[in-house]
Design an enzyme around this catalytic site. Structure first.
Site, PDB file in Angstrom:
ATOM      1  N   GLU A  75      -2.106   0.392  -8.917  1.00  8.98           N
ATOM      2  CA  GLU A  75      -3.467   0.112  -8.716  1.00  8.98           C
ATOM      3  C   GLU A  75      -4.377   1.392  -8.153  1.00  8.98           C
ATOM      4  O   GLU A  75      -3.848   2.239  -7.253  1.00  8.98           O
ATOM      5  CB  GLU A  75      -3.866  -0.925  -7.892  1.00  8.98           C
ATOM      6  CG  GLU A  75      -5.074  -1.175  -7.492  1.00  8.98           C
ATOM      7  CD  GLU A  75      -5.369  -2.573  -6.654  1.00  8.98           C
ATOM      8  OE1 GLU A  75      -4.589  -3.422  -6.948  1.00  8.98           O
ATOM      9  OE2 GLU A  75      -6.159  -2.707  -5.723  1.00  8.98           O
TER      10      GLU A  75
ATOM     11  N   ASP B  72      -0.782  -0.580  -4.393  1.00  6.26           N
ATOM     12  CA  ASP B  72      -1.886   0.173  -4.524  1.00  6.26           C
ATOM     13  C   ASP B  72      -2.181   1.277  -3.909  1.00  6.26           C
ATOM     14  O   ASP B  72      -1.814   1.361  -2.639  1.00  6.26           O
ATOM     15  CB  ASP B  72      -2.694  -1.126  -3.879  1.00  6.26           C
ATOM     16  CG  ASP B  72      -4.336  -0.764  -3.684  1.00  6.26           C
ATOM     17  OD1 ASP B  72      -4.600   0.243  -4.529  1.00  6.26           O
ATOM     18  OD2 ASP B  72      -5.052  -1.508  -3.308  1.00  6.26           O
TER      19      ASP B  72
ATOM     20  N   ASP C 226     -14.651  -6.954  -8.815  1.00  6.23           N
ATOM     21  CA  ASP C 226     -14.776  -7.588  -7.790  1.00  6.23           C
ATOM     22  C   ASP C 226     -15.868  -8.308  -7.794  1.00  6.23           C
ATOM     23  O   ASP C 226     -17.091  -7.591  -7.950  1.00  6.23           O
ATOM     24  CB  ASP C 226     -14.718  -6.910  -6.557  1.00  6.23           C
ATOM     25  CG  ASP C 226     -14.710  -7.678  -5.190  1.00  6.23           C
ATOM     26  OD1 ASP C 226     -13.883  -7.588  -4.443  1.00  6.23           O
ATOM     27  OD2 ASP C 226     -15.673  -8.533  -4.868  1.00  6.23           O
TER      28      ASP C 226
ATOM     29  N   GLU D  91      -5.875 -12.690  -6.319  1.00  7.30           N
ATOM     30  CA  GLU D  91      -5.441 -11.924  -4.952  1.00  7.30           C
ATOM     31  C   GLU D  91      -5.724 -12.611  -3.867  1.00  7.30           C
ATOM     32  O   GLU D  91      -7.065 -12.795  -3.743  1.00  7.30           O
ATOM     33  CB  GLU D  91      -6.446 -10.484  -5.070  1.00  7.30           C
ATOM     34  CG  GLU D  91      -5.852  -9.560  -3.944  1.00  7.30           C
ATOM     35  CD  GLU D  91      -6.397  -7.870  -4.191  1.00  7.30           C
ATOM     36  OE1 GLU D  91      -7.328  -7.674  -4.708  1.00  7.30           O
ATOM     37  OE2 GLU D  91      -5.792  -7.275  -3.061  1.00  7.30           O
TER      38      GLU D  91
ATOM     39  N   LYS E  45       0.753  -1.194  -0.007  1.00 11.28           N
ATOM     40  CA  LYS E  45      -0.075   0.001  -0.037  1.00 11.28           C
ATOM     41  C   LYS E  45       0.886   1.293   0.135  1.00 11.28           C
ATOM     42  O   LYS E  45       1.922   1.361   0.790  1.00 11.28           O
ATOM     43  CB  LYS E  45      -0.876   0.159   1.192  1.00 11.28           C
ATOM     44  CG  LYS E  45      -1.915  -1.117   1.354  1.00 11.28           C
ATOM     45  CD  LYS E  45      -3.038  -0.751   0.340  1.00 11.28           C
ATOM     46  CE  LYS E  45      -4.042  -2.002   0.299  1.00 11.28           C
ATOM     47  NZ  LYS E  45      -5.194  -1.732  -0.557  1.00 11.28           N
TER      48      LYS E  45
ATOM     49  N   GLU F 273     -12.138  -1.723  -8.710  1.00 11.42           N
ATOM     50  CA  GLU F 273     -12.667  -2.873  -7.870  1.00 11.42           C
ATOM     51  C   GLU F 273     -13.787  -1.836  -7.286  1.00 11.42           C
ATOM     52  O   GLU F 273     -14.515  -2.447  -6.446  1.00 11.42           O
ATOM     53  CB  GLU F 273     -11.761  -2.727  -6.664  1.00 11.42           C
ATOM     54  CG  GLU F 273     -11.222  -1.474  -5.973  1.00 11.42           C
ATOM     55  CD  GLU F 273     -10.085  -1.721  -4.847  1.00 11.42           C
ATOM     56  OE1 GLU F 273      -8.948  -1.973  -5.090  1.00 11.42           O
ATOM     57  OE2 GLU F 273     -10.322  -1.773  -3.529  1.00 11.42           O
TER      58      GLU F 273
END
Ligand code: CA
Length: 396
Positions: free
Chosen positions: A230, A204, A279, A343, A175, A256
């Site tokens: 991401e 991400d 998702d 994932e 992250k 997502e």
């Protein structure tokens, strides 16, 4: 076969001192909204939804709006029921809560269909391109230390990344986006150092940046050999996505928090994404994800679905990922070039790790696709009850 009962089970478990952070929020608990659909044939199908915000409004949507439409219907008719639910809510719920509710129900219907025909879901979806999926570990979130003790935070980050690769993963996603560019660059360097040059690394941002800052961060990530970036910008900023995709070398991933084929069509048309990450439990369930895949392949865009939540979400994702065609075809498809990856969140979550009678099977850096009927998992309902926060039912 007729649907006789729809039950939602909201599960929660506090994380206490293990709470973690993305660029957007803290995670003080893990939660999942499971949907169980019962039939007059004695079969029970499971689905999951309500992942991003609180689960309560999604549960309310299931019971107040959608479940009454499903009671008495045949769960085999997944496309017909999907269309019936979507058209009923089109005027007021084309994204968000309503589509999440459809997603959970649709997964449960596919689980029932598989059990009825005694086939795993991936076979009924047209067959599996692969029987195992290379997993990438999602972890390296921010922790309390990031706010008070920089040195301790970086040392904990190093330990976590090292432990992930030592447990057999060959790909990892961390992250960024909460701290300054310089501090986040240091985090990425620490992870890269810990996992070595041969581990696939992704980062991400959880839409932390405006497009100009995202471009600067994208260049930093490129210099550190990061495979994809991401959610660099907010999901509404389609121009920002398209600008980043054309001005950076790093692959741009996102989606997502996009919903249905209609939402993804716009992203694809406007050239926003190299990698689409719908998702299953949010974007419309199994029925709709196959349509999103059709659109993605028509635009020559790779799909690496986003996965979050409990063992039910993970099982559904394994089936879907098994059915995704390589993008494009080669004689020896390889992830991440043209093969999907799974994932596999590695942050603390007993709802993922402790609610199945038989855990998921791993082989090296891959997770095996369940081969039993439907989702191919058996829920330990006693164990599940330990995490139950609230339960609502409606029946014929
Ligand atoms: Ca994400």
């Amino acid at each position: 076969m007729k649907i006789t009962k729809v039950t939602t089970l909201l599960l929660k478990t506090p994380l206490a001192e293990k709470r973690f952070y993305s660029s957007q929020c803290a995670f003080p608990e893990r939660k999942s909204l499971l949907v169980r659909v019962d039939t007059d044939a004695g079969l029970q199908g499971w689905g999951e939804c309500g992942q991003y915000g609180p689960g309560e409004p999604v549960a309310a949507f299931v019971h107040a709006v959608l479940a009454p439409r499903l009671l008495g219907r045949d769960p085999i008719d997944t496309s017909v029921l999907w269309e019936d639910m979507y058209c009923a809510i089109r005027d007021y719920a084309r994204k968000g809560t309503g589509i999440e509710a459809i997603s959970g129900l649709d997964i449960a219907l596919w689980d029932l269909k598989g059990q009825f025909y005694k086939q795993p879901i991936h076979r009924l979806m047209g067959g599996a391109f692969r029987d195992r999926i290379r997993a990438y570990a999602t972890g390296c979130y921010y922790k309390e230390e990031d706010f008070r003790d920089r040195k301790a935070a970086l040392s904990a980050l190093d330990a976590e990344a090292t432990s992930i690769v030592n447990s057999g993963f060959s790909a990892i996603k961390g992250k960024i986006g909460l701290l300054s560019l310089e501090e986040d660059e240091e985090r990425v360097r620490v992870i890269r150092q810990a996992v070595g040059p041969d581990t696939l690394l992704m980062m991400d941002c959880n839409h932390a940046y405006n497009a100009g800052v995202a471009r600067r961060m994208g260049r930093i990530l490129e210099s550190l050999g990061v495979w994809f970036m991401e959610e660099p910008v907010v999901p509404e900023d389609l121009e920002g996505y398209a600008m980043l995709r054309s001005s950076l070398d790093i692959a741009i991933a996102g989606g997502e928090d996009e919903y249905t084929r209609y939402g993804f069509l716009e992203c694809f048309r406007r050239g926003c994404l190299d990698i689409a990450q719908p998702d299953l439990c949010c974007a419309g369930g199994i029925t709709e994800l196959k349509r999103i895949e059709a659109l993605a392949t028509a635009h020559h865009i790779q799909m690496i679905p986003h996965v979050w939540g409990s063992a039910v979400a993970l099982a559904a994702a394994l089936h879907l990922n098994a059915t995704l065609a390589p993008t494009p075809h080669t004689a020896f498809p390889r992830s991440p070039l043209n093969e999907p990856m799974l994932e596999f969140d590695q942050s603390t979550n007993p709802l993922r790790d402790e609610v199945l009678v038989e855990p998921f099977q791993l082989d090296g850096d891959c997770v095996l696709v369940p081969q039993g009927p439907g989702l191919g998992i058996e829920i330990d309902q006693e164990r599940l009850a330990e995490y139950l926060d609230s339960k609502t039912e409606c029946s014929l």
